[in-house]
Design a protein around this motif. Structure first.
Motif, PDB file in Angstrom:
ATOM      1  N   LEU A   1     -20.041  35.561 -55.371  1.00  0.00           N
ATOM      2  CA  LEU A   1     -19.310  34.738 -54.724  1.00  0.00           C
ATOM      3  C   LEU A   1     -19.375  33.296 -54.479  1.00  0.00           C
ATOM      4  O   LEU A   1     -18.703  32.522 -53.959  1.00  0.00           O
ATOM      5  N   GLY A   2     -20.826  33.052 -54.957  1.00  0.00           N
ATOM      6  CA  GLY A   2     -20.909  31.396 -54.748  1.00  0.00           C
ATOM      7  C   GLY A   2     -21.656  31.129 -53.658  1.00  0.00           C
ATOM      8  O   GLY A   2     -21.713  29.867 -53.154  1.00  0.00           O
TER       9      GLY A   2
ATOM     10  N   THR B   1     -10.797  42.347 -52.905  1.00  0.00           N
ATOM     11  CA  THR B   1     -10.744  40.821 -53.431  1.00  0.00           C
ATOM     12  C   THR B   1     -12.257  40.559 -54.051  1.00  0.00           C
ATOM     13  O   THR B   1     -13.057  41.349 -53.976  1.00  0.00           O
ATOM     14  N   GLY B   2     -12.604  39.336 -54.474  1.00  0.00           N
ATOM     15  CA  GLY B   2     -13.528  38.961 -55.030  1.00  0.00           C
ATOM     16  C   GLY B   2     -13.752  38.963 -56.354  1.00  0.00           C
ATOM     17  O   GLY B   2     -12.915  39.077 -57.144  1.00  0.00           O
ATOM     18  N   PRO B   3     -15.073  38.586 -56.846  1.00  0.00           N
ATOM     19  CA  PRO B   3     -15.243  38.418 -58.209  1.00  0.00           C
ATOM     20  C   PRO B   3     -14.910  39.786 -59.003  1.00  0.00           C
ATOM     21  O   PRO B   3     -15.303  40.869 -58.556  1.00  0.00           O
TER      22      PRO B   3
ATOM     23  N   ASN C   1     -11.845  35.624 -59.834  1.00  0.00           N
ATOM     24  CA  ASN C   1     -11.814  35.851 -58.411  1.00  0.00           C
ATOM     25  C   ASN C   1     -10.430  36.478 -57.957  1.00  0.00           C
ATOM     26  O   ASN C   1      -9.564  35.937 -58.403  1.00  0.00           O
ATOM     27  N   ARG C   2     -10.505  37.569 -57.367  1.00  0.00           N
ATOM     28  CA  ARG C   2      -9.305  38.170 -56.985  1.00  0.00           C
ATOM     29  C   ARG C   2      -9.083  37.548 -55.719  1.00  0.00           C
ATOM     30  O   ARG C   2      -9.949  37.850 -54.793  1.00  0.00           O
TER      31      ARG C   2
ATOM     32  N   ARG D   1     -13.360  38.448 -43.682  1.00  0.00           N
ATOM     33  CA  ARG D   1     -14.449  37.994 -44.741  1.00  0.00           C
ATOM     34  C   ARG D   1     -13.490  36.708 -45.546  1.00  0.00           C
ATOM     35  O   ARG D   1     -13.951  35.636 -45.697  1.00  0.00           O
ATOM     36  N   ASP D   2     -12.317  37.457 -45.799  1.00  0.00           N
ATOM     37  CA  ASP D   2     -11.570  36.584 -46.744  1.00  0.00           C
ATOM     38  C   ASP D   2     -11.116  35.319 -46.067  1.00  0.00           C
ATOM     39  O   ASP D   2     -10.831  34.244 -46.543  1.00  0.00           O
ATOM     40  N   LEU D   3     -10.873  35.488 -44.654  1.00  0.00           N
ATOM     41  CA  LEU D   3     -10.298  34.636 -43.744  1.00  0.00           C
ATOM     42  C   LEU D   3     -11.473  33.279 -43.486  1.00  0.00           C
ATOM     43  O   LEU D   3     -11.102  32.364 -43.329  1.00  0.00           O
TER      44      LEU D   3
END
Ligand code: ATP
Ligand code: MG
Length: 939
Positions: free
Chosen positions: A50-51, A165-167, A208-209, A458-460
């Motif tokens: 995720l960096g 979502t995510g890698p 990354n989605r 988390r996405d926010l």
């Protein structure tokens, strides 16, 4: 090759390709609430992809402990029926973080399988993602695989995603043909056929989605591979037999020692086929999951991860019946596992005794109902058959669950064995109804509601926020915060004094203030590293507001801190009295009480409990100062000898909370500045929370006092007392103006819910209805539980009452103070100075005195008399300005004594300020009026 050699050769192979070899992460992901169990090797590297996290290496390999029994990856149903899915397994993996990519990953996988392990090339198949031409070509160019063995598959099989979502990215899997003559057709690949199984998955993380579902290219590309260790061992084993015998994970030496031990215990042979073989496989599998999960700190319980473990254990115990085993036996297999696996995973040896005790205890308690439950099941099955139905009724399934502790999947399993099913719909609705009941009977405190899932939050949280985020609540209770985002009822800022629930300590409550709005915060939760404020209700955040003033509910937090420090003192005292084997297995630190679970096998005796209590109270009296070591390197903390919660994951920098030499713990929580603040510590109960785990519940300070106060009361007296508290609370509540009420921690609604809870409580006891199916006299346990519940309610009510009393006192003080100038203006002039006499509202003498102080400061030259009715008595304060004391020898003490006589009391004090009390409330006005005469008489 033995399994031990195979594991080592995998690690050696990647070490020779410059990979760092690391230890497995715990199978219990303590830091990640979204995941019950570690289910893939990449879990511990999630942040790197995720960096948001970094490692000091770019190539790494390990063997990772995985459990797949819940959530997205759940293989429980397959286990034992097939021979290559486990609940617990090791995943061998190699990773590249922005280093090598597809060519190396493919070439090395091929080299290891065919060159090092000598698997026949003709048996291997490779799959690639539908559009991944690059991988397709690489298989042709960097390996010598048969080109007709490279197949394309779509998203379902060959595009790997971590979650919504995510890698993510395309993957390439390696499958092996296990047919005797190596002539499987392409149609067997990905067909769920045991003759052709997947062994290794190479994932190429390159996208990354995003939350909108779009695929973005990542700035760097990564490799993430996972190979099933037990499958490889089975394949190598099959190769030794020239692939003449069907491959089975259970035939390799990973499992043969456990299977032999099961044979020994049951007197049954493995390999005859049929139900006994399945039972042996299930048991051999399940004991591994139990052993490793418990070693990493999990425990069987009634919910969450603990419930999953309980299900696995009960499933194992029930399969034991198929082998004629009626006594606890699973725990006997732990030693076999320890002797074959502790060279790789020393934690199972370290905690062997604990694991055996926990497993045995659970087996014992389930055994008491298992046989009876099986009979009930038989009856239910007959009943269904009598009705010419193949469905076990939902009511029967529920009864098995509720009364006999049969997990639903166990009942389902029993049904399937007879070619029957279970009415899951009715069962589900009965479960819902029960959940609703237990939810209602739980504390009626404001319930936390996070709109949307943790994933969404988390996405926010914007990129970079985690690094910048700062928790200021160790030093500050209020401050200006930089709001970063606000959606519905959640708000996150780059800094905050609000502590988020973690390490057992509950989240802070309080308020966020922006121009024109005071927003009530009812809870604080963690998402990753960021503390998220949860508002009482959704709020449309104004666009241009980036700052807010955050203030926590301070009295509540102080109570929490007292309990947290008391928990540490308790932990240290337990180790001193019971021994150093005591370690924390869970804890709850709330404002009104604390709960501490710890591994220990025997009941703690009365004598030991009072010794423990005495030690803690001695440390409190010693008033030991807190040494808070913040952000120190992990290694340094370890050197200090700080206690850690085993199996937990700690970052590079940690906090250590120290009280002298008595207590040193790794802890992120908040604590009092010195132990004296705790006041007093009292243990309420000692009980068993799970096998091998004891639980201590305790209270401190005012709550301890309240607790002692209600100890002598009978049940009826307690109920009455609780009602009187509720009534007082409502009265206090109503005495406050609406604008102040709104922000009080408890609302009228919460009080009336508590009140309603109490009535329901009485109903239940009157009807003699008792909950629980405990082993030792359910009636007694049920009643005892009710007593405790009532006690908890009382403590909560008195907490509420205290908070309201404070608020009311403050309100009265504020309004009295704002009236003072008016009082002075209306004072009676006498001989060049002023006389002021008035009755005011004050909660106690201290408040009255502070109003007096203010009056004295504002009066200039004069005499003031204030009266208040406190608890049906009169309180008086008299103040005299300095000039009158000097020039006219007027003394407050004398005045107040004279005035008090009017109301049938007395008092005295200093010349400038004196207090008195009186009983006759009806003569209050008369007393106030008498002031002028008294003063004149002194001139
Ligand atoms: P399968 O389709 O066989 O269930 P998967 O696609 O779920 O496998 P991955 O998520 O790609 O598997 O995991 C990587 C490797 O881990 C697999 O190639 C397999 O060798 C192994 N593996 C996966 N699930 C299990 C399990 N339940 N028991 C043992 N090994 C497993
Ligand atoms: Mg799978």
């Amino acid at each position: 090759m033995t399994s031990r050699e195979i594991r080592q050769s995998f690690l050696d192979f990647f070490a020779s390709k410059q990979h760092r070899i690391i230890a497995s992460a715990p199978v219990i992901p303590h830091g990640d609430p979204t995941l019950l169990f570690t289910n893939a090797g990449m879990n511990q590297f999630k942040e790197v992809f995720l960096g948001t996290g970094k490692r000091d290496y770019t190539r790494v390999a390990d063997t990772q402990k995985c459990i797949r029994v819940s959530g997205k990856h759940n293989d429980l149903e397959e286990v034992g029926r097939d021979t290559y899915h486990h609940t617990f397994f090791e995943m061998l993996g190699n990773w590249s973080f922005g280093d090598y990519y597809k060519p190396e990953a493919i070439a090395w996988a091929w080299e290891l399988l065919t060159d090092v392990w000598k698997l026949p090339k003709q048996r291997l198949w490779a799959t690639v993602y539908r559009t991944d031409d690059e991988a397709f070509e690489l298989w042709k160019s960097v390996t010598d695989i048969d080109h007709s063995h490279i197949l394309r598959f779509d998203e379902k099989d060959n595009f790997w995603e971590m979650g919504e979502t995510g890698p993510c990215g395309p993957c390439s899997e390696i499958h092996i043909d296990l047919t005797p003559s190596a002539n499987a057709s392409a149609s067997l690949v990905n067909a769920g056929n045991p003759q052709l199984i997947e062994i290794w998955n190479l994932v190429f993380i390159q996208h990354n989605r995003t939350a909108t579902g779009r695929l973005e290219n990542l700035p760097t590309k990564h490799v993430d591979t996972g190979m099933g260790f037990e499958r490889v061992c089975s394949v190598m084993n099959a190769m030794d037999s020239g692939f003449r015998r069907p491959a089975s994970n259970y035939d390799s030496d990973v499992f043969t020692p456990i299977i032999s031990r099961i044979s020994e215990i049951s007197g049954r042979k493995y390999g005859a086929g049929g139900e006994a073989d399945i039972a042996m496989r299930v048991i051999a599998d399940h004991i591994r999951a139990l052993t490793f999960a418990i070693a990493d700190g999990a425990l069987p319980a009634n919910e969450g991860r603990g419930y999953v473990l309980r299900r696995i254990l009960r499933r194992g115990a029930r399969f034991g019946r198929n082998l004629g085993l009626h006594e606890p036996f699973l725990y006997k297999l732990v030693a076999t596992l320890v002797s074959t696996m502790s060279h790789v995973f020393p934690e199972i040896k370290e905690h062997q005794q604990h694991i055996e005790r926990v497993v045995k205890g659970e087996e014992e308690s389930f055994n008491q109902t298992l046989d009876r439950g099986l009979e009930i099941f038989e009856e239910a099955a007959k009943r269904a058959q009598g009705l010419h139905s193949t469905t076990i009724s939902g009511e029967d399934a529920f009864r098995l669950y509720d009364t006999f502790g049969f997990p639903p999947d166990l009942t389902l399993l029993l049904a399937r064995e007879r070619g029957m099913s279970v009415d899951e719909k009715v069962f589900g609705s009965l479960m819902d109804r029960q959940r609703e009941r237990s939810r209602e009977s739980r504390e009626a405190e404001a319930e936390t509601h996070i709109s949307g899932s943790k994933d969404r939050i988390r996405d926010l949280i914007k990129e970079g926020t985690e690094e910048k985020f700062r928790f200021d609540g160790y030093d500050l209770y209020e401050e200006e915060v930089e709001v970063q985002s606000a959606v519905e009822n959640i708000v996150f800022a780059l800094n905050t004094p609000f502590y988020a629930e973690s390490g057992g300590q509950v989240g802070d409550t309080g308020r966020l203030t922006i121009p024109g709005h005071q927003l009530k915060v009812i809870d604080t939760q963690k998402s990753g590293k960021v503390n998220v404020h949860i508002l009482a209700s959704p709020f449309e955040w104004p666009r241009d507001i980036g700052k807010a003033f955050a203030s926590i509910d301070v009295p509540r937090r102080l109570a929490i801190m007292r309990n947290h420090t008391a928990t540490h003192l308790l932990h240290a005292a337990l180790r001193q009295v019971l021994g150093a084997h005591v370690h924390q297995a869970g804890s709850l630190v709330a404002p009104d009480h604390l709960r501490f679970d710890f591994a220990h096998f025997a009941r703690v005796s009365e004598a030991e409990l009072s010794e423990i209590e005495n030690i803690v109270n001695e440390r409190i009296r010693e008033n030991i100062r807190l040494l808070h070591h913040r952000d120190i390197p992990f290694a340094e903390a370890q050197k200090m000898g700080a206690l850690m919660f085993f199996g937990d994951k700690y970052g590079d920098k940690v906090n250590v909370v120290q009280f002298g030499e008595f207590s040193k713990e790794f802890c992120g929580g908040t604590h009092v500045k010195s132990t004296g603040e705790i006041g007093f510590f009292k243990i309420r109960s000692e009980s068993s929370s799970a096998s091998g785990v004891r639980r201590i519940d305790a209270v401190t300070d005012d709550f301890a006092a309240e607790y002692l106060r209600i100890q002598g009361k009978t049940y009826d007296e307690r109920v009455e007392y609780a009602h009187s508290l509720a009534a007082e609370i409502l009265k206090l509540w109503e005495s406050l103006p609406a604008d102040q009420n709104e922000n009080l921690p408890m609302t009228r609604d919460a009080v009336s819910r508590l009140d309603r809870g109490l009535s329901r409580f009485e109903d239940a006891t009157e009807k003699g209805e008792v909950a629980g199916t405990g082993r030792l006299g359910p009636l007694f346990e049920g009643l005892q539980r009710k007593f405790h519940e009532l006690e908890d309610r009382i403590l909560r009510l008195s907490e509420m009452k205290k908070a309201l009393e404070k608020a009311a006192a403050k309100h009265h003080l504020d309004s009295a103070l704002s009236d003072i100038d008016e009082l002075v203006r209306k004072g009676i002039p006498v001989d060049g100075f002023k006389i002021v006499a008035s009755s005011v509202q004050a909660g106690d003498m201290e408040a009255l005195k502070s109003i007096g102080d203010t009056l004295r400061a504002r009066i200039g030259s004069g005499v003031g008399l204030l009266a208040a009715v406190i608890e049906q008595k009169i309180a008086l304060v008299c103040v005299v300005s300095d000039d009158l004391i000097k020039s006219k020898n007027i003394q407050a003490g004398k005045i107040v004594a004279a005035v008090a006589k009017v109301v049938g009391g007395g008092g005295g004090g200093k010349p400038h300020l004196a207090t008195a009390g009186g009983k006759d409330v009806s003569r209050l006005d008369e007393a106030l009026k008498s002031l002028e005469g008294v003063v004149r008489g002194m001139l």
